[in-house]
Design an enzyme around this catalytic site. Sequence first.
Site, PDB file in Angstrom:
ATOM      1  N   ALA A 144      36.341  73.677  38.402  1.00 12.02           N
ATOM      2  CA  ALA A 144      37.187  74.612  39.157  1.00 12.02           C
ATOM      3  C   ALA A 144      36.391  75.685  39.878  1.00 12.02           C
ATOM      4  O   ALA A 144      36.949  76.684  40.316  1.00 12.02           O
ATOM      5  CB  ALA A 144      38.206  75.264  38.215  1.00 12.02           C
ATOM      6  N   ASN A 145      35.082  75.492  40.031  1.00 11.76           N
ATOM      7  CA  ASN A 145      34.279  76.461  40.766  1.00 11.76           C
ATOM      8  C   ASN A 145      34.354  76.246  42.278  1.00 11.76           C
ATOM      9  O   ASN A 145      33.873  77.071  43.045  1.00 11.76           O
ATOM     10  CB  ASN A 145      32.815  76.389  40.316  1.00 11.76           C
ATOM     11  CG  ASN A 145      32.210  75.011  40.531  1.00 11.76           C
ATOM     12  OD1 ASN A 145      32.762  74.013  40.053  1.00 11.76           O
ATOM     13  ND2 ASN A 145      31.094  74.936  41.239  1.00 11.76           N
ATOM     14  N   THR A 146      35.000  75.140  42.697  1.00 16.83           N
ATOM     15  CA  THR A 146      35.078  74.843  44.126  1.00 16.83           C
ATOM     16  C   THR A 146      36.265  73.932  44.411  1.00 16.83           C
ATOM     17  O   THR A 146      36.847  73.336  43.493  1.00 16.83           O
ATOM     18  CB  THR A 146      33.766  74.170  44.605  1.00 16.83           C
ATOM     19  OG1 THR A 146      33.789  74.035  46.030  1.00 16.83           O
ATOM     20  CG2 THR A 146      33.602  72.795  43.988  1.00 16.83           C
ATOM     21  N   GLY A 147      36.639  73.825  45.677  1.00 17.67           N
ATOM     22  CA  GLY A 147      37.609  72.829  46.137  1.00 17.67           C
ATOM     23  C   GLY A 147      38.974  72.884  45.486  1.00 17.67           C
ATOM     24  O   GLY A 147      39.548  73.960  45.261  1.00 17.67           O
ATOM     25  N   ILE A 148      39.505  71.705  45.195  1.00 19.49           N
ATOM     26  CA  ILE A 148      40.851  71.567  44.626  1.00 19.49           C
ATOM     27  C   ILE A 148      40.970  72.330  43.315  1.00 19.49           C
ATOM     28  O   ILE A 148      41.962  73.023  43.063  1.00 19.49           O
ATOM     29  CB  ILE A 148      41.179  70.076  44.397  1.00 19.49           C
ATOM     30  CG1 ILE A 148      41.211  69.315  45.725  1.00 19.49           C
ATOM     31  CG2 ILE A 148      42.517  69.920  43.686  1.00 19.49           C
ATOM     32  CD1 ILE A 148      41.279  67.812  45.560  1.00 19.49           C
ATOM     33  N   GLY A 149      39.966  72.204  42.462  1.00 24.13           N
ATOM     34  CA  GLY A 149      40.024  72.879  41.169  1.00 24.13           C
ATOM     35  C   GLY A 149      40.095  74.385  41.302  1.00 24.13           C
ATOM     36  O   GLY A 149      40.836  75.054  40.563  1.00 24.13           O
TER      37      GLY A 149
ATOM     38  N   SER B 112      42.953  58.773  42.209  1.00 22.99           N
ATOM     39  CA  SER B 112      42.879  58.593  43.660  1.00 22.99           C
ATOM     40  C   SER B 112      43.688  57.369  44.056  1.00 22.99           C
ATOM     41  O   SER B 112      43.850  56.436  43.259  1.00 22.99           O
ATOM     42  CB  SER B 112      41.427  58.408  44.106  1.00 22.99           C
ATOM     43  OG  SER B 112      41.361  57.980  45.462  1.00 22.99           O
TER      44      SER B 112
ATOM     45  N   TYR C 206      33.199  54.177  42.357  1.00 20.96           N
ATOM     46  CA  TYR C 206      34.156  55.286  42.376  1.00 20.96           C
ATOM     47  C   TYR C 206      35.583  54.764  42.175  1.00 20.96           C
ATOM     48  O   TYR C 206      36.352  55.312  41.372  1.00 20.96           O
ATOM     49  CB  TYR C 206      34.065  56.038  43.703  1.00 20.96           C
ATOM     50  CG  TYR C 206      35.091  57.135  43.850  1.00 20.96           C
ATOM     51  CD1 TYR C 206      34.960  58.331  43.160  1.00 20.96           C
ATOM     52  CD2 TYR C 206      36.194  56.961  44.678  1.00 20.96           C
ATOM     53  CE1 TYR C 206      35.907  59.334  43.292  1.00 20.96           C
ATOM     54  CE2 TYR C 206      37.145  57.959  44.820  1.00 20.96           C
ATOM     55  CZ  TYR C 206      36.998  59.149  44.125  1.00 20.96           C
ATOM     56  OH  TYR C 206      37.944  60.137  44.260  1.00 20.96           O
TER      57      TYR C 206
END
Length: 299
Positions: A25-30, A158, A183
Site C-alpha cells: 500500500a505504499n503506491t498505486g491501488i493499495g 486479474s 503472471y
Amino acid sequence: RKFFAGGVCRSNVQLPGKVVVITGANTGIGKETARELARRGKSFPFSRVYIACRDVLKGESAASEIRADTKNSQVLVRKLDLSDTKSIRAFAEGFLAEEKHLHILINNAGVMMCQYSKTADGFETHLGVNHLGHFLLTHLLLERLKESTPSRVVNLSSVLHHVGKIRFHDLQGEKRYSRGFAYCHSKLANVLFTRELARRLQGTGVTTYAVHPGVVSSELVRHSFLLCLLWRIFSPFVKSAWEGAQTSLHCALAEGLEPLSGKYFSDCKRNWVSARGRDNKTAERLWNVSCELLGIQWE
C-alpha cells in the site's frame, strides 16, 4: 474516459475502531485503498490502517501523505517482503503482538512480467509473491480475523486469470517459462485460493473475495518496457489508481456481500470466472500443494 473508469464504490460504511492490513500500500491501488479506509476511520476511535510493504521509506512517505490528507493519525507502516517467508512470519508475529483484532485484510501487492527468478525460498517469483506469499500471510493472520468477525479477506487477481493454468507438473516454470503467462497463472491461483478459502471458512464469519481492479496506471508494469509504452500511449483508456481501488473498496466495505464469499468481482459487481477458476478439485489440490511448499498445516 468516464466509460473506461468503471464502477465506483457506493458504500457509506464507516470504520471507527477497525483494524486493516493492506499489502503493497505504499503506491498505486493499495495506497488509494489505504487512503479511503483511513478516511472512513478518522473519527474516534480511529481505525488503524497498516501499510505492509517491502520499502519502508516509501511506505512512511505514503503514510505521512495519507495521515495529512485524512486527519487519521493511525496509518502505520510495517515491513513485509512477500518474496521471503521469514519476513512474512516476522510481520505476522509483530502484528499479532500489537493488535487484538483484524477486520479487513487486503492482499494487494504483486509483481508482473518479471524475468525468470526465484524468491528467497526458491519459488518462482510470480507464484511466490502473488500467491504463496499471500497464502502464508492469510494463514498466519486467520485466527485474528476469526476473532474479529465479521471480517473480510480481499485478494487482488486479474481478468488475465482467464489465460492462466495451474500446471502442477511444472508449477515453478523450470521446464517452460513465459513471464507473461507466469503472471496469468498466479492470478488464476488467486481466484482458486479465494474459492477454496471461502469453502473452508463457511460459518466462521470471515468472508473472502477476488478482485480484478481493471487496467490501471501503476508501477506493476515496471518490468515490461512494452507495457509501460502501451500504458502511456493508451493512457485515456487506463484507470487511475483511485479508480482501480474502487472494487477493492467495494469488497471490503459493501453491506450484504456475505452470500457472495469466494466470488470474483470487477467494476464493483460480481463477474464471470473462467472454467479453470471454478474447478473445485484444482482449487483443493492447489491448496494442498501450497501447504506442502510452505511447510504448513492448514486444515
